[in-house]
Scaffold this motif. Structure first.
Motif, PDB file in Angstrom:
ATOM      1  N   GLY A  59       5.822 -11.729  -0.765  1.00 23.05           N
ATOM      2  CA  GLY A  59       4.710 -10.854  -0.406  1.00 23.05           C
ATOM      3  C   GLY A  59       4.046 -10.342  -1.668  1.00 23.05           C
ATOM      4  N   ALA A  97       2.626  -8.329  -8.248  1.00 16.55           N
ATOM      5  CA  ALA A  97       2.323  -7.011  -8.838  1.00 16.55           C
ATOM      6  C   ALA A  97       2.310  -7.095 -10.366  1.00 16.55           C
ATOM      7  CB  ALA A  97       3.340  -5.976  -8.365  1.00 16.55           C
ATOM      8  N   THR A 125      -0.849  -4.407  -4.633  1.00 21.38           N
ATOM      9  CA  THR A 125      -0.182  -4.630  -3.347  1.00 21.38           C
ATOM     10  C   THR A 125      -0.997  -3.897  -2.275  1.00 21.38           C
ATOM     11  OG1 THR A 125       1.235  -2.709  -3.631  1.00 21.38           O
ATOM     12  CG2 THR A 125       2.091  -4.806  -4.468  1.00 21.38           C
ATOM     13  N   VAL A 167      -6.405 -15.012   6.855  1.00 25.81           N
ATOM     14  CA  VAL A 167      -6.196 -14.450   8.188  1.00 25.81           C
ATOM     15  C   VAL A 167      -6.647 -12.995   8.163  1.00 25.81           C
ATOM     16  CG1 VAL A 167      -4.465 -13.857   9.911  1.00 25.81           C
ATOM     17  CG2 VAL A 167      -4.251 -15.989   8.627  1.00 25.81           C
ATOM     18  N   PHE A 225      -7.035  -9.251  10.213  1.00 25.84           N
ATOM     19  CA  PHE A 225      -6.342  -8.532  11.289  1.00 25.84           C
ATOM     20  C   PHE A 225      -7.049  -8.842  12.604  1.00 25.84           C
ATOM     21  CE2 PHE A 225      -4.953  -5.814   7.737  1.00 25.84           C
ATOM     22  CZ  PHE A 225      -3.588  -5.841   7.970  1.00 25.84           C
ATOM     23  N   GLY A 255       9.507  -9.101  -2.617  1.00 30.02           N
ATOM     24  CA  GLY A 255       8.271  -8.328  -2.786  1.00 30.02           C
ATOM     25  C   GLY A 255       7.427  -8.180  -1.541  1.00 30.02           C
ATOM     26  N   THR A 256       8.088  -7.988  -0.406  1.00 30.28           N
ATOM     27  CA  THR A 256       7.303  -7.706   0.809  1.00 30.28           C
ATOM     28  C   THR A 256       7.886  -6.501   1.521  1.00 30.28           C
ATOM     29  OG1 THR A 256       6.564  -8.512   2.970  1.00 30.28           O
ATOM     30  CG2 THR A 256       8.612  -9.470   2.132  1.00 30.28           C
ATOM     31  N   ALA A 261       7.769  -6.204   4.557  1.00 29.58           N
ATOM     32  CA  ALA A 261       8.326  -6.781   5.793  1.00 29.58           C
ATOM     33  C   ALA A 261       7.947  -5.979   7.035  1.00 29.58           C
ATOM     34  CB  ALA A 261       9.850  -6.930   5.680  1.00 29.58           C
ATOM     35  N   ILE A 273      14.856  -9.039  -2.711  1.00 24.86           N
ATOM     36  CA  ILE A 273      14.520  -8.674  -4.095  1.00 24.86           C
ATOM     37  C   ILE A 273      13.290  -7.775  -4.032  1.00 24.86           C
ATOM     38  CG2 ILE A 273      13.768  -9.555  -6.355  1.00 24.86           C
ATOM     39  CD1 ILE A 273      15.416 -12.136  -4.594  1.00 24.86           C
ATOM     40  N   PRO A 278      11.989  -3.514  -5.537  1.00 23.74           N
ATOM     41  CA  PRO A 278      12.420  -2.248  -6.149  1.00 23.74           C
ATOM     42  C   PRO A 278      12.762  -1.176  -5.116  1.00 23.74           C
ATOM     43  CG  PRO A 278      10.193  -2.872  -6.899  1.00 23.74           C
ATOM     44  CD  PRO A 278      10.582  -3.829  -5.828  1.00 23.74           C
ATOM     45  N   GLN A 279      12.314  -1.372  -3.867  1.00 23.61           N
ATOM     46  CA  GLN A 279      12.479  -0.349  -2.818  1.00 23.61           C
ATOM     47  C   GLN A 279      13.217  -0.914  -1.610  1.00 23.61           C
ATOM     48  OE1 GLN A 279      10.671   2.668  -2.948  1.00 23.61           O
ATOM     49  NE2 GLN A 279       9.394   2.190  -4.725  1.00 23.61           N
ATOM     50  N   GLY A 321      14.785  -4.317  -8.100  1.00 25.52           N
ATOM     51  CA  GLY A 321      14.117  -4.532  -9.380  1.00 25.52           C
ATOM     52  C   GLY A 321      12.834  -5.279  -9.172  1.00 25.52           C
ATOM     53  N   ALA A 322      12.100  -5.442 -10.247  1.00 19.42           N
ATOM     54  CA  ALA A 322      10.823  -6.147 -10.209  1.00 19.42           C
ATOM     55  C   ALA A 322      11.074  -7.652 -10.193  1.00 19.42           C
ATOM     56  CB  ALA A 322       9.987  -5.759 -11.421  1.00 19.42           C
TER      57      ALA A 322
END
Ligand code: OAD
Length: 264
Positions: free
Chosen positions: A36, A41, A47, A183, A185, A211-212, A214, A236, A238-239, A253-254
């Motif tokens: 994602g 980033a 993002t 795509v 919305f 990096g999504t 989700a 994977i 950072p959050q 991590g990044a």
């Protein structure tokens, strides 16, 4: 009474998430990766939902819905034109590159991306050099911003710059309205692409989710196809995300730092 000297015990530390993730990758037979916006980033691509993300500053309902395009195509066009211009200044980062090398080495495709920025494709071409890039080319389930598509007949064409006058790009074949091949919305994803991605995930025994946040479906359901078929997820990011609880290992991590180490 004899006295046995005992060696001082090392405290037994659990393996780090990175080590556990490496072990899972080494054991896996088939691997897919869902990426994602976070993987781009470090290429300076904003993002969507982080602080400073596009949807914190712009209203998606005015810019990225099919209704907005039908109501006010020029505004939607200008926004995509701005993003195209910005993306032209961005380059693949070490995360895209490490992922491309990994799939090129394995010789089997596995990258599914929600990103429309084209950076996986550029990394694949650059890392493949004179060889075939195919194994590292992504399935782009949300489309590609560098392409146009006719809103009426679906004919795809390379993007052309927007003119200064009031006219908007028209389809060379049917004369219908052209629009960026992404795509919006309120639209369905390309069902053939989605099915390919889903089948790939269901056949895999490991899914790397990179990096999504989700939260956007059906994309976020792709790792669940791996999980429901008995496979595992490595995250994977950072959050924490909505998928973290389903992940066997979460490497915090990044992507540009973690992936080169993880996939070396
Ligand atoms: P989001 O903006 O929702 O999520 C970005 C994720 O990247 C967050 O979980 C961040 O924590 C993480 N992140 C930030 N920096 C990172 C880094 N350096 N390395 C790794 N991860 C990092 O973006 P997406 O999940 O991609 O749809 O959003 C999904 C879809 O929503 C997009 O494809 C787009 C958007 O509306 C369409 O355009 C159709």
């Amino acid at each position: 009474m004899t006295h046995h000297a005992t060696a001082p015990r090392e405290p037994l530390l659990p393996p780090s998430p990175l080590t556990r993730a490496r072990d899972l990758i080494a054991e896996a037979h088939r691997i897919v990766a869902l990426t994602g916006a976070g993987i781009s980033a470090e290429s300076r691509v904003p993002t969507f939902r982080d602080a400073g993300g596009l949807w914190r500053n712009y209203r998606p309902e005015e810019l990225a819905t099919i209704g907005a395009f039908e109501r006010d195509p020029r505004t939607v066009w200008e926004w995509y034109e701005w993003r195209r211009g910005f993306l032209a200044t961005c380059k693949p980062n070490e995360g895209h590159r490490a992922l491309a090398r990994f799939f090129l080495r394995r010789g089997e495709e596995g990258i599914v991306t929600q990103n429309v920025d084209g950076l996986h494709t550029r990394a694949a071409l650059e890392e493949a050099g004179d060889g075939p890039p195919d194994a590292a080319l992504p399935i782009e389930i949300h489309g590609a911003i560098a392409r146009d598509r006719c809103n009426d007949c679906g004919l795809r064409a390379e993007a052309e710059p927007l003119g200064d006058d009031d006219t908007l790009p028209r389809c060379a074949d049917c004369g219908g309205m052209r629009r960026p091949d992404v795509v919006l919305f309120g639209e369905m994803l390309d069902s053939a692409l989605l099915e390919r991605a889903h089948n790939m995930a269901a056949r895999a025994d490991l899914c790397l989710v990179i990096g999504t946040s989700a939260v956007v479906y059906p994309a976020a359901g792709i790792p669940l196809a791996t999980l429901h078929a008995g496979g595992r997820i490595i995250e994977i990011n950072p959050q924490d995300t909505d998928l973290t609880r389903a992940a066997e290992v979460a490497v915090r991590g990044a992507a540009g730092e973690v992936l080169p180490e993880l996939l070396a």
